[in-house]
Every structure is written in C-alpha cells, then in structure tokens.
Design a protein around this motif. Structure first.
Motif, PDB file in Angstrom:
ATOM      1  N   SER A  32       5.673  -7.855   5.135  1.00 50.79           N
ATOM      2  CA  SER A  32       5.294  -8.987   5.785  1.00 50.79           C
ATOM      3  C   SER A  32       3.937  -9.353   5.135  1.00 50.79           C
ATOM      4  N   ARG A  33       3.607  -8.879   3.882  1.00 49.51           N
ATOM      5  CA  ARG A  33       2.576  -9.259   3.241  1.00 49.51           C
ATOM      6  C   ARG A  33       2.762 -10.032   1.881  1.00 49.51           C
ATOM      7  N   VAL A  34       1.970 -11.026   1.607  1.00 45.84           N
ATOM      8  CA  VAL A  34       2.145 -11.865   0.445  1.00 45.84           C
ATOM      9  C   VAL A  34       0.949 -11.765  -0.306  1.00 45.84           C
ATOM     10  N   TRP A  35       0.888 -11.846  -1.749  1.00 45.05           N
ATOM     11  CA  TRP A  35      -0.234 -11.872  -2.707  1.00 45.05           C
ATOM     12  C   TRP A  35      -0.260 -13.206  -3.364  1.00 45.05           C
ATOM     13  N   ASP A  36      -1.389 -13.639  -3.624  1.00 49.69           N
ATOM     14  CA  ASP A  36      -1.291 -15.087  -4.348  1.00 49.69           C
ATOM     15  C   ASP A  36      -1.958 -14.696  -5.911  1.00 49.69           C
ATOM     16  N   GLN A  37      -2.040 -15.804  -6.676  1.00 48.11           N
ATOM     17  CA  GLN A  37      -2.454 -15.397  -8.075  1.00 48.11           C
ATOM     18  C   GLN A  37      -3.546 -14.749  -8.454  1.00 48.11           C
ATOM     19  N   ASN A  38      -4.374 -14.620  -7.142  1.00 45.04           N
ATOM     20  CA  ASN A  38      -5.918 -14.184  -7.235  1.00 45.04           C
ATOM     21  C   ASN A  38      -5.941 -12.765  -6.658  1.00 45.04           C
ATOM     22  N   GLY A  39      -4.873 -12.352  -6.257  1.00 43.51           N
ATOM     23  CA  GLY A  39      -4.837 -11.101  -5.712  1.00 43.51           C
ATOM     24  C   GLY A  39      -5.101 -10.976  -4.288  1.00 43.51           C
ATOM     25  N   GLU A  40      -5.339 -12.352  -3.707  1.00 42.61           N
ATOM     26  CA  GLU A  40      -5.726 -12.363  -2.178  1.00 42.61           C
ATOM     27  C   GLU A  40      -4.552 -12.207  -1.132  1.00 42.61           C
ATOM     28  N   ASP A  41      -4.488 -11.380  -0.140  1.00 44.13           N
ATOM     29  CA  ASP A  41      -3.383 -11.155   0.585  1.00 44.13           C
ATOM     30  C   ASP A  41      -3.076 -11.943   1.760  1.00 44.13           C
ATOM     31  N   TYR A  42      -1.967 -12.120   2.108  1.00 43.56           N
ATOM     32  CA  TYR A  42      -1.472 -13.028   3.437  1.00 43.56           C
ATOM     33  C   TYR A  42      -0.793 -12.610   4.144  1.00 43.56           C
ATOM     34  N   ILE A  43      -0.749 -12.590   5.542  1.00 39.90           N
ATOM     35  CA  ILE A  43      -0.040 -11.989   6.270  1.00 39.90           C
ATOM     36  C   ILE A  43       1.071 -12.990   6.742  1.00 39.90           C
ATOM     37  N   ASP A  44       2.506 -12.764   6.710  1.00 40.65           N
ATOM     38  CA  ASP A  44       3.530 -13.869   6.464  1.00 40.65           C
ATOM     39  C   ASP A  44       4.047 -13.789   8.005  1.00 40.65           C
ATOM     40  N   PHE A  45       3.692 -14.897   8.745  1.00 39.57           N
ATOM     41  CA  PHE A  45       4.360 -15.107  10.122  1.00 39.57           C
ATOM     42  C   PHE A  45       5.533 -16.251   9.874  1.00 39.57           C
ATOM     43  N   ALA A  46       5.530 -16.723   8.768  1.00 38.55           N
ATOM     44  CA  ALA A  46       6.692 -17.864   8.630  1.00 38.55           C
ATOM     45  C   ALA A  46       7.958 -17.276   7.853  1.00 38.55           C
ATOM     46  N   GLY A  47       7.844 -16.274   7.152  1.00 47.67           N
ATOM     47  CA  GLY A  47       9.197 -15.587   6.804  1.00 47.67           C
ATOM     48  C   GLY A  47      10.221 -16.607   5.989  1.00 47.67           C
ATOM     49  N   GLY A  48       9.511 -17.415   5.281  1.00 44.43           N
ATOM     50  CA  GLY A  48      10.210 -18.323   4.245  1.00 44.43           C
ATOM     51  C   GLY A  48      11.108 -19.446   5.047  1.00 44.43           C
ATOM     52  N   ILE A  49      10.431 -19.674   6.426  1.00 44.98           N
ATOM     53  CA  ILE A  49      11.152 -20.446   7.454  1.00 44.98           C
ATOM     54  C   ILE A  49      12.616 -19.712   8.029  1.00 44.98           C
ATOM     55  N   ALA A  50      12.213 -18.635   8.641  1.00 42.04           N
ATOM     56  CA  ALA A  50      13.286 -17.784   9.275  1.00 42.04           C
ATOM     57  C   ALA A  50      14.250 -17.372   8.312  1.00 42.04           C
ATOM     58  N   VAL A  51      13.937 -17.091   6.986  1.00 46.13           N
ATOM     59  CA  VAL A  51      14.882 -16.533   6.053  1.00 46.13           C
ATOM     60  C   VAL A  51      14.568 -15.114   5.668  1.00 46.13           C
ATOM     61  N   ASN A  52      13.404 -14.739   5.487  1.00 41.47           N
ATOM     62  CA  ASN A  52      12.997 -13.526   5.261  1.00 41.47           C
ATOM     63  C   ASN A  52      12.915 -12.628   6.443  1.00 41.47           C
ATOM     64  N   ALA A  53      14.355 -12.374   6.792  1.00 41.27           N
ATOM     65  CA  ALA A  53      14.330 -11.526   8.112  1.00 41.27           C
ATOM     66  C   ALA A  53      14.156  -9.983   8.115  1.00 41.27           C
ATOM     67  N   LEU A  54      14.231  -9.634   6.761  1.00 44.37           N
ATOM     68  CA  LEU A  54      13.778  -8.230   6.411  1.00 44.37           C
ATOM     69  C   LEU A  54      12.653  -8.043   5.614  1.00 44.37           C
ATOM     70  N   GLY A  55      11.620  -8.945   5.661  1.00 40.89           N
ATOM     71  CA  GLY A  55      10.531  -9.177   5.038  1.00 40.89           C
ATOM     72  C   GLY A  55      10.703  -9.337   3.557  1.00 40.89           C
ATOM     73  N   HIS A  56       9.783  -9.252   2.725  1.00 39.90           N
ATOM     74  CA  HIS A  56       9.783  -9.416   1.182  1.00 39.90           C
ATOM     75  C   HIS A  56      10.255  -8.075   0.463  1.00 39.90           C
ATOM     76  N   CYS A  57      11.245  -8.017  -0.509  1.00 42.95           N
ATOM     77  CA  CYS A  57      11.455  -6.981  -1.301  1.00 42.95           C
ATOM     78  C   CYS A  57      11.895  -5.752  -0.499  1.00 42.95           C
ATOM     79  N   HIS A  58      12.876  -6.037   0.400  1.00 48.96           N
ATOM     80  CA  HIS A  58      13.186  -4.695   1.236  1.00 48.96           C
ATOM     81  C   HIS A  58      14.010  -3.824   0.272  1.00 48.96           C
ATOM     82  N   PRO A  59      13.614  -2.640   0.143  1.00 50.65           N
ATOM     83  CA  PRO A  59      14.291  -1.837  -0.774  1.00 50.65           C
ATOM     84  C   PRO A  59      15.831  -1.881  -1.042  1.00 50.65           C
ATOM     85  N   ARG A  60      16.485  -1.706   0.367  1.00 49.40           N
ATOM     86  CA  ARG A  60      17.947  -1.691   0.289  1.00 49.40           C
ATOM     87  C   ARG A  60      18.442  -3.197  -0.233  1.00 49.40           C
ATOM     88  N   LEU A  61      17.817  -4.360  -0.036  1.00 54.07           N
ATOM     89  CA  LEU A  61      18.260  -5.401  -0.589  1.00 54.07           C
ATOM     90  C   LEU A  61      18.047  -5.545  -2.305  1.00 54.07           C
TER      91      LEU A  61
END
Ligand SMILES: Cc1ncc(COP(=O)(O)O)c(C=O)c1O
Length: 404
Positions: A32-61
């Motif tokens: 649930s963490r996202v980084w921008d071009q400058n390396g700043e990190d963001y906590i993701d409560f948006a989940g790609g508008i209810a899409v990333n139900a398993l967060g980003h880059c889930h190892p099994r996916l």
C-alpha cells in the motif's frame, strides 16, 4: 527521436483533458505504498479506485503474470484459452451464475448486461419489453449506453440523443420503483452499494422488494458489483451478504487486481437466448488478464482476506473518529467494508476534492465520491501500520484544510 522529459506538465500537453491528476507521477508501488519520480513515498488509500485489492506488485500476481507472459498473450475469441475457462469456472463455482462473458472494463461488462437484458426480454416476451429502470446517483460506466443508464446527468449530457426507454428513480425508494415498473420493463439495474454516487448502501428491504417486483413483471435484476464486488465489502460479492440473488451481475476493478478485466455473470436460462455473433469483444478473456484474475480470485476468496475486511474497516473508522474528535469534519461513515465513505459536515460540503488534493501534499492518496464524501478504497490486505501511518498524514491534511 526527441528525448522528452516526462513531467506532470507534459500531461497537460499530450493527454485529452478529461482528467485532472495529482501533481506527482507515481513510478513504483509495493503493497500500500507508492513512490513518485523524486523517490517520495505515499500511503495508498485509493487503491486505483477499488482496483488494487491486493495492493501493488503482489508477489503471487506478479508470478502469475510472468508465467503466463512466457506462454500465450492473446488469441482472440476465435479461439478459447485455458486461463479464461479456469477463471470462468471459479466464478461459477462461487456464485449463482452458470455463464460468464469476459470483457475489459466495468463499462463493457455493463454494456453486455444491458444488451443481454434487452435481447432476452425482446426474444422471450415482446419487442416492446425494453424499459430499463435505474437510479439517481448511480454510475455504470462511460460508454453511451452505460452513461445513459447511470443516474448522473453531468456524465451523460452533451453528447446528443440518448438511447431511449431508460427511466431513473430515487435509490432505496421502493414506491418509486413500484410506480414505474410494468410489463414493458426488461430490467432493473443497481449497485448494491452506490460507489461514485456517494457510498450509499441499499437497504435489505429495498433489495428484497425490487427482487419481488422483478419477478412479478418478468424483469431481470442486474447488480453492478464493479466497485462493491470481489471482496471489497467483506464477502466475495455483496449480494451474498444481502441474500438477494440477481439475474445478471457485473464485476471488474478488483477482479484483475490491477490488470484490466471484467466479467458479466448470468444463468443458463438467460444465456440461452444468445448465439455466436450477437455480442463480442476482441480482448475479453485475454489469457494474461485471466491468469492474473485466477490468482487474484484465489487470494481474495479466502476467509483470511474476506474476514480481514471488517477488521480493517473498524481500524479506519477508529482513526477517522480520532481525527473527527479534533477537527469535527465528518458527519457520518458510509458504505460497507473497505468501500468506506466519510461524509463531510455541511460547512465542508463541496470541498471533498480539496481534501483529496491537500492529502497528496501530505503524501497520502484518497478519493472523493461526489462533492461531499471522502472515499477510502485501499488494498484489502493493507497492514495496520500502513493504515496508522496514512491516517497520521491524513490528519495533517485535514488540519490544513480546516485552518485554511
Ligand atoms: C459501479 C461501477 N460500474 C461501472 C464502472 C465503470 O467501470 P470502468 O471505468 O472500468 O469502465 C464503475 C467505475 O468506477 C463503477 O464504479
């Protein structure tokens, strides 16, 4: 080729101006963490508008996608493929449905659903049985048919004559449905929890009443679970919590965990009117999408993930309450599970978008649903630490808006 620097300003030059994205450009995500071009990190409560139900880059996916990418990418529907059939079987085994149609977006799944409902009614009953009853504030996608069925004029006006025989009535108002439903009605379409329209949940009595009216008038009941389905509210699909079964159900968003895919589910009886050529799509059931979908399905459809949804909702609400004790910004909490809305107090009405924008300044990603409701649709497996950290950041954003 000219070496173009990729900046947010470039968006304003090269992309059709139908969006107003945040000023930072995400380049990497993990959980649930996202980084921008400058390396700043963001906590993701948006989940790609209810899409990333398993967060980003889930190892099994990632593994499922990688393995499928070495086998077969695309064959079209002139041929079938193993991942599509496997995913269809999983959906059938776990729902009311006997038949699945795959597409690529929520709008396309709904487009298929509305076409099927009209086709079924006109084939089976009468060429005049075409009326679709839908609800104010509903959202079903951006194709012209789906935007016309959706109950928000701001999305459907300005494009010339609309498809005919679609009527809108107030949500959760059974008398309004009763007044308008008749033998010419082919379908009633609703979101069990209205997503874009402000996180309004259907009442059990309303769904039960609509089901009975549909049965009485031989109209199909269509549930759009594009946003509220696939674990988002704590059961695989939301209809299962209500115990009210639709005739057609649409799913998308979390179905692919971030890979574009959607599905329309229905029964053998309704599917029986269709035959080759009546409807179709090039990409629907794409092997890459379905391989990821199969893996996402197995992870989401587990007691561990589904039960975790209510626990996480409770933590979210506890943290929002703490913020509210200090700043008195929220009037009520809405929605179900991790389709969570916080309605703003009247003095902050029309400011939802401002909260969202200021939240990004404090490195947390949230959404709005209309102008008065803040929306949280995080990963279903977001950690407690990530919730706490995101809420600390969000509290600072709230403070800034309140003191502005
Ligand atoms: C309930 C509902 N239906 C349909 C859609 C349209 O889905 P898509 O944008 O994938 O076409 C959305 C998108 O937000 C939605 O929330």
């Amino acid at each position: 080729m000219m070496n173009t620097k990729i900046t947010r300003e470039l968006f304003d030059k090269v992309i059709l101006p139908v969006y107003a994205p945040a000023q930072f450009i995400p380049v990497k995500g993990q959980g649930s963490r996202v980084w921008d071009q400058n390396g700043e990190d963001y906590i993701d409560f948006a989940g790609g508008i209810a899409v990333n139900a398993l967060g980003h880059c889930h190892p099994r996916l990632m593994k499922a996608l990688q393995e499928q990418s070495e086998k077969l990418w695309h064959v079209s529907n002139v041929f079938t493929n193993e991942p599509a059939l496997t995913l269809a079987q999983k959906l059938i085994d776990n729902t009311f449905a006997d038949r699945v149609f795959f597409a690529n977006s929520g709008a396309e799944a709904n487009e298929a659903a509305f076409k099927l409902a009209r086709y079924y009614a006109t084939e089976k009953y009468s060429p005049y049985k075409t009326k679709i009853i839908a609800f104010y504030q509903s959202f079903h996608g951006r194709t012209f048919f789906t935007v016309s069925v959706g109950g928000q004029a701001k999305y459907s006006d300005g494009f010339g004559p609309k498809p005919a025989d679609i009527v809108h009535v107030p949500f959760n108002n059974l008398d309004a449905v009763k007044a308008i439903i008749d033998d010419h009605t082919c379908a009633v379409v609703l979101e069990p929890v209205q997503g874009e329209g402000g996180l309004t949940s259907a009442t059990p009595e309303f769904l039960q009443g609509v089901r009975e009216l549909c049965d009485q008038y031989n109209a199909l009941l269509i549930f759009d679970e594009v946003q509220c389905g696939m674990g988002r509210t704590g059961s695989l699909f939301t209809y299962q919590q209500y115990g009210i079964t639709p005739d057609i159900l649409t799913s998308a968003k979390a179905l692919g965990g971030g890979f574009p895919i959607s599905a329309m589910l229905t029964t053998n009886e309704i599917a029986s009117v269709m035959h080759p050529g009546v409807h179709g799509t090039t990409y629907g059931g794409n092997p890459l999408a379905c391989a990821v979908g199969c893996e996402a399905f197995d992870i989401i459809n587990s007691p561990e993930v589904l039960e975790g949804v209510q626990q996480r909702r409770a933590i979210f609400i506890e943290k929002l309450e703490e913020i509210n004790d200090q700043f008195k910004v929220f009037r009520e909490y809405r929605g179900k599970g991790l389709l969570l809305g916080a309605e703003l107090q009247p003095q902050f009405h029309d400011k939802a978008r401002e909260f969202l924008n200021v939240a990004t300044e404090f490195n947390v990603m949230i959404l709005n649903a209309g102008t008065n409701v803040l929306r949280f649709t995080p990963s279903l497996i977001i950690s407690e630490n990530e919730i706490q950290e995101g809420m600390m950041r969000f509290a600072k954003a709230v403070e800034k808006v309140v003191n502005a």
